[in-house]
Design a protein around this motif. Structure first.
Motif, PDB file in Angstrom:
ATOM      1  N   VAL A  90      22.300   2.910  -1.399  1.00 17.23           N
ATOM      2  CA  VAL A  90      21.552   3.337  -2.584  1.00 17.23           C
ATOM      3  C   VAL A  90      21.127   4.786  -2.379  1.00 17.23           C
ATOM      4  O   VAL A  90      21.166   5.289  -1.251  1.00 17.23           O
ATOM      5  CB  VAL A  90      20.307   2.441  -2.824  1.00 17.23           C
ATOM      6  N   VAL A  91      20.722   5.426  -3.460  1.00 15.63           N
ATOM      7  CA  VAL A  91      20.281   6.826  -3.363  1.00 15.63           C
ATOM      8  C   VAL A  91      18.770   6.849  -3.168  1.00 15.63           C
ATOM      9  O   VAL A  91      18.008   6.482  -4.063  1.00 15.63           O
ATOM     10  CB  VAL A  91      20.678   7.625  -4.618  1.00 15.63           C
ATOM     11  N   LEU A  92      18.362   7.247  -1.981  1.00 24.51           N
ATOM     12  CA  LEU A  92      16.937   7.301  -1.656  1.00 24.51           C
ATOM     13  C   LEU A  92      16.369   8.645  -2.118  1.00 24.51           C
ATOM     14  O   LEU A  92      17.118   9.583  -2.407  1.00 24.51           O
ATOM     15  CB  LEU A  92      16.757   7.123  -0.145  1.00 24.51           C
ATOM     16  N   PHE A  93      15.042   8.736  -2.161  1.00 27.63           N
ATOM     17  CA  PHE A  93      14.416  10.001  -2.568  1.00 27.63           C
ATOM     18  C   PHE A  93      14.844  11.121  -1.638  1.00 27.63           C
ATOM     19  O   PHE A  93      14.911  10.946  -0.416  1.00 27.63           O
ATOM     20  CB  PHE A  93      12.892   9.875  -2.576  1.00 27.63           C
ATOM     21  N   GLY A 150       0.788  -1.231   0.000  1.00 28.49           N
ATOM     22  CA  GLY A 150       0.000   0.000   0.000  1.00 28.49           C
ATOM     23  C   GLY A 150       0.819   1.279   0.000  1.00 28.49           C
ATOM     24  O   GLY A 150       0.266   2.368   0.048  1.00 28.49           O
ATOM     25  N   MET A 151       2.155   1.143  -0.034  1.00 29.01           N
ATOM     26  CA  MET A 151       2.981   2.356  -0.001  1.00 29.01           C
ATOM     27  C   MET A 151       3.663   2.578  -1.340  1.00 29.01           C
ATOM     28  O   MET A 151       4.259   1.652  -1.883  1.00 29.01           O
ATOM     29  CB  MET A 151       4.075   2.222   1.059  1.00 29.01           C
ATOM     30  N   PRO A 152       3.597   3.786  -1.859  1.00 29.39           N
ATOM     31  CA  PRO A 152       4.329   4.061  -3.107  1.00 29.39           C
ATOM     32  C   PRO A 152       5.829   4.079  -2.858  1.00 29.39           C
ATOM     33  O   PRO A 152       6.273   4.351  -1.734  1.00 29.39           O
ATOM     34  CB  PRO A 152       3.831   5.444  -3.522  1.00 29.39           C
ATOM     35  N   VAL A 153       6.607   3.778  -3.916  1.00 28.80           N
ATOM     36  CA  VAL A 153       8.067   3.722  -3.769  1.00 28.80           C
ATOM     37  C   VAL A 153       8.624   5.048  -3.259  1.00 28.80           C
ATOM     38  O   VAL A 153       9.596   5.078  -2.506  1.00 28.80           O
ATOM     39  CB  VAL A 153       8.745   3.293  -5.093  1.00 28.80           C
ATOM     40  N   GLU A 154       7.971   6.152  -3.613  1.00 25.66           N
ATOM     41  CA  GLU A 154       8.435   7.468  -3.154  1.00 25.66           C
ATOM     42  C   GLU A 154       8.328   7.607  -1.637  1.00 25.66           C
ATOM     43  O   GLU A 154       8.910   8.502  -1.043  1.00 25.66           O
ATOM     44  CB  GLU A 154       7.627   8.601  -3.828  1.00 25.66           C
ATOM     45  N   LYS A 155       7.539   6.710  -1.013  1.00 24.03           N
ATOM     46  CA  LYS A 155       7.442   6.755   0.453  1.00 24.03           C
ATOM     47  C   LYS A 155       8.418   5.764   1.105  1.00 24.03           C
ATOM     48  O   LYS A 155       9.031   6.063   2.134  1.00 24.03           O
ATOM     49  CB  LYS A 155       6.001   6.444   0.874  1.00 24.03           C
ATOM     50  N   ILE A 156       8.546   4.570   0.499  1.00 25.60           N
ATOM     51  CA  ILE A 156       9.415   3.554   1.122  1.00 25.60           C
ATOM     52  C   ILE A 156      10.887   3.906   0.951  1.00 25.60           C
ATOM     53  O   ILE A 156      11.667   3.801   1.914  1.00 25.60           O
ATOM     54  CB  ILE A 156       9.212   2.158   0.487  1.00 25.60           C
ATOM     55  N   ALA A 157      11.267   4.268  -0.265  1.00 22.80           N
ATOM     56  CA  ALA A 157      12.691   4.478  -0.551  1.00 22.80           C
ATOM     57  C   ALA A 157      13.124   5.868  -0.114  1.00 22.80           C
ATOM     58  O   ALA A 157      13.586   6.690  -0.898  1.00 22.80           O
ATOM     59  CB  ALA A 157      12.963   4.263  -2.039  1.00 22.80           C
ATOM     60  N   THR A 158      12.951   6.134   1.185  1.00 23.71           N
ATOM     61  CA  THR A 158      13.318   7.450   1.725  1.00 23.71           C
ATOM     62  C   THR A 158      14.110   7.276   3.018  1.00 23.71           C
ATOM     63  O   THR A 158      13.926   6.291   3.739  1.00 23.71           O
ATOM     64  CB  THR A 158      12.063   8.292   2.075  1.00 23.71           C
TER      65      THR A 158
END
Ligand code: BJW
Ligand code: ZN
Length: 251
Positions: free
Chosen positions: A163-166, A48-56
């Motif tokens: 890795v490079v997160l948002f 339920g979470m968009p990648v823009e939220k997880i990869a931060t």
């Protein structure tokens, strides 16, 4: 212009090029069984979470367990994946051109496993971790991870993937090499990226401004389609080998 297949004119462009840069995204690994982030009309959503939220970095701090469950899942999928015909074609091009630079947004390491040596990893690597507490950085290929979240062997701090997160900057040294390769190539390929994540998405525009011939390969159109000289609608593993006869797969 939008093409449905590789034409003689494109093969000719390819034969005449001497400095080539290839920007790749998740789509180049799709045929290896690695899910893309977006594409297919859908947004990347995990639990339920968009990648823009997880990869931060905020997610890593607030909920390192959920954050690492996502990365553990991806390490499992990617750990089983093999390079495909697209990775192999790009690796073979290194022998063909004066200069070939792979600029990848992928963190999976599949270009290197296919034999590419000149690879700029804009978003880092899933197979490296670092400890923000003591600064240690190391290769880590363990699948499955022994604990979630994994901890630093030196200080016990919670590790993070390198890795490079948002919201984080792409490493300056890597990005400036990518800019240099982009600004000085005569052929620029954009393969399997939705081209919406910056600063990578700025590179095709830079290539065009510097008069490179820009070829996009993607089953779908993207913002790059508007500026590309040619968009070939198709899968990377089918299209790339056809651009050059020696690139595995022929014809
Ligand atoms: C196929 C196929 C087949 C399918 N064959 N093709 C300017 C404007 C707007 C926003 C911003 C801006 N500048 C910065 C931002 C914010 C943000 C951003 O761009 N957000 C957008 C969502 C709008 N950018 C950032 O935060 C970046 N940092 C930054 O700018 O920092 C500024 C700063 C400066 C100084 C100090 C501090 C800060 C960092 C971005 C990092 C992105 N990270 C991720 C995760 C990496 C780690 C990990 O993998 O876990 O990178 S997010 C995710 O998206 C991942 C990917 O590399 C990246 C790009 O995705 P990609 O590769 O394009 O994949 P998809 O899934 O989107 O597309 C797949 C494509 O393949 C589709 O088109 C399919 O059709 C195609 N396809 N099958 C060929 N067989
Ligand atoms: Zn540490």
């Amino acid at each position: 212009m939008i093409y449905e297949r590789v034409t003689e004119e494109l093969k000719e462009r390819f034969r005449e090029a001497w400095a080539v840069a290839v920007l790749t995204g998740a789509g180049v690994s799709a045929e290896s069984g690695v899910p893309t982030f977006r594409g297919g009309g859908g947004a990347a959503v995990w639990r339920g979470m968009p990648v823009e939220k997880i990869a931060t970095p905020e997610m890593w701090r607030a909920d390192p367990v959920t954050f690492w469950q996502w990365y553990a899942y991806r390490r499992e999928v990617i750990g089983r994946a093999e390079p495909n015909a697209a990775h192999r074609a790009i690796a073979a091009w290194e022998r063909r051109f004066e200069r070939l630079t792979v600029i990848t947004q992928n963190v999976d390491g599949l270009h290197q496993r296919a034999g590419s040596r000149n690879v700029l990893e804009l978003h880092g690597s899933l197979w490296r971790v670092r400890c923000p507490q003591c600064g240690v950085k190391m290769e880590d290929r363990r699948v499955p991870l022994p604990e979630i979240p994994p901890r630093c062997p030196s200080c016990g701090g919670i590790l993070r993937p390198d890795v490079v997160l948002f919201g984080e900057a792409v490493p300056e040294a890597v990005f400036s090499q990518a800019v240099a390769a982009t600004a000085t190539c005569d052929l620029f390929l954009v393969v399997g990226t939705s081209a919406i994540v910056y600063p990578a998405a700025a590179l095709p525009v830079l290539a065009k401004q510097n008069r490179a011939f820009v070829i996009e390969v993607n089953p779908e159109t993207t913002p790059v389609t508007e500026i590309a000289d040619v968009t070939i609608l198709g899968r990377a593993g089918e299209v790339l080998p056809r651009l050059s006869p020696e690139g595995n797969g022929g014809g």
